[in-house]
Design a protein around this motif. Structure first.
Motif, short mmCIF file in Angstrom:
data_model
loop_
_atom_site.label_atom_id
_atom_site.label_comp_id
_atom_site.label_asym_id
_atom_site.label_seq_id
_atom_site.Cartn_x
_atom_site.Cartn_y
_atom_site.Cartn_z
N GLU A 31 33.69 -6.28 9.84
CA GLU A 31 32.74 -7.15 9.14
C GLU A 31 32.76 -8.57 9.70
O GLU A 31 31.80 -9.32 9.55
CB GLU A 31 33.01 -7.17 7.63
N ASN A 32 33.82 -8.96 10.37
CA ASN A 32 33.92 -10.29 10.98
C ASN A 32 33.56 -10.29 12.45
O ASN A 32 33.66 -11.33 13.10
CB ASN A 32 35.35 -10.84 10.81
N MET A 33 33.19 -9.16 13.00
CA MET A 33 32.93 -9.04 14.43
C MET A 33 31.44 -9.14 14.72
O MET A 33 30.63 -8.50 14.08
CB MET A 33 33.48 -7.71 14.96
N ASP A 34 31.10 -9.97 15.70
CA ASP A 34 29.72 -10.12 16.14
C ASP A 34 29.59 -9.48 17.51
O ASP A 34 29.89 -10.10 18.54
CB ASP A 34 29.35 -11.61 16.18
N ALA A 45 37.02 -11.84 20.30
CA ALA A 45 36.58 -11.39 18.98
C ALA A 45 37.63 -11.63 17.91
O ALA A 45 37.29 -11.91 16.77
CB ALA A 45 36.22 -9.90 19.03
N ASP A 46 38.88 -11.53 18.26
CA ASP A 46 39.95 -11.65 17.28
C ASP A 46 40.72 -12.94 17.52
O ASP A 46 41.62 -12.99 18.35
CB ASP A 46 40.88 -10.44 17.36
N ILE A 47 40.37 -14.00 16.81
CA ILE A 47 41.01 -15.29 17.02
C ILE A 47 42.46 -15.32 16.56
O ILE A 47 43.20 -16.22 16.92
CB ILE A 47 40.22 -16.44 16.34
N SER A 48 42.86 -14.32 15.79
CA SER A 48 44.24 -14.29 15.31
C SER A 48 45.19 -13.67 16.32
O SER A 48 46.40 -13.69 16.12
CB SER A 48 44.32 -13.50 14.00
N ILE A 76 28.65 -2.07 16.61
CA ILE A 76 29.68 -1.64 15.66
C ILE A 76 29.14 -0.44 14.91
O ILE A 76 28.03 -0.48 14.38
CB ILE A 76 30.02 -2.76 14.66
N GLU A 77 29.92 0.62 14.85
CA GLU A 77 29.58 1.81 14.06
C GLU A 77 30.77 2.12 13.17
O GLU A 77 31.77 2.65 13.65
CB GLU A 77 29.26 3.01 14.96
N GLY A 78 30.66 1.77 11.91
CA GLY A 78 31.79 1.97 11.00
C GLY A 78 32.95 1.11 11.43
O GLY A 78 32.83 -0.10 11.53
N ASN A 79 34.09 1.73 11.71
CA ASN A 79 35.27 1.01 12.19
C ASN A 79 35.46 1.16 13.69
O ASN A 79 36.57 1.08 14.20
CB ASN A 79 36.53 1.48 11.46
N ASN A 80 34.36 1.42 14.41
CA ASN A 80 34.43 1.61 15.85
C ASN A 80 33.58 0.58 16.58
O ASN A 80 32.47 0.25 16.16
CB ASN A 80 33.93 3.00 16.24
N LEU A 81 34.11 0.10 17.69
CA LEU A 81 33.35 -0.69 18.63
C LEU A 81 32.86 0.28 19.70
O LEU A 81 33.65 1.01 20.28
CB LEU A 81 34.22 -1.78 19.27
N VAL A 82 31.55 0.31 19.92
CA VAL A 82 30.95 1.23 20.89
C VAL A 82 30.33 0.40 22.00
O VAL A 82 29.48 -0.46 21.75
CB VAL A 82 29.87 2.11 20.23
#
Length: 91
Positions: A31-34, A45-48, A76-82
């Protein structure tokens, strides 16, 4: 090449014009990924993350794919990056 523990796997792909390569990776916090920004230089993508990433990997992939006349996209598809690469012609 993919390294899994102490085992290394190699694979080769032969691509014909009109082919599509798709890579799927499970990710957290989608939900935080663009996905539209993933190909920007220096974007991470993941600043942490505590690793020393440059944010150049996918930008370089995009440049290489486009120079070869192809297209690359992310979604993004569900919990997958495609990530999909479409090969239009072989140069």
């Amino acid at each position: 090449m993919r390294i899994l523990g102490t085992r290394t796997e190699y694979f080769a792909v032969t691509v014909e014009p009109g082919a599509r390569l798709t890579f799927v990776n499970s990710v957290e916090n989608t939900e935080n990924m663009d996905a539209s920004r993933l190909f920007e230089r220096f974007f991470t993508a993941d600043i942490s993350r505590n690793s020393k990433t440059t944010g150049l990997g996918l930008a370089i992939c995009k440049e290489l794919v486009e120079r070869q006349g192809g297209e690359i996209s992310a979604r993004i598809e569900g919990n997958n990056l495609v990530i999909s690469i479409e090969i239009k012609e072989i140069i």
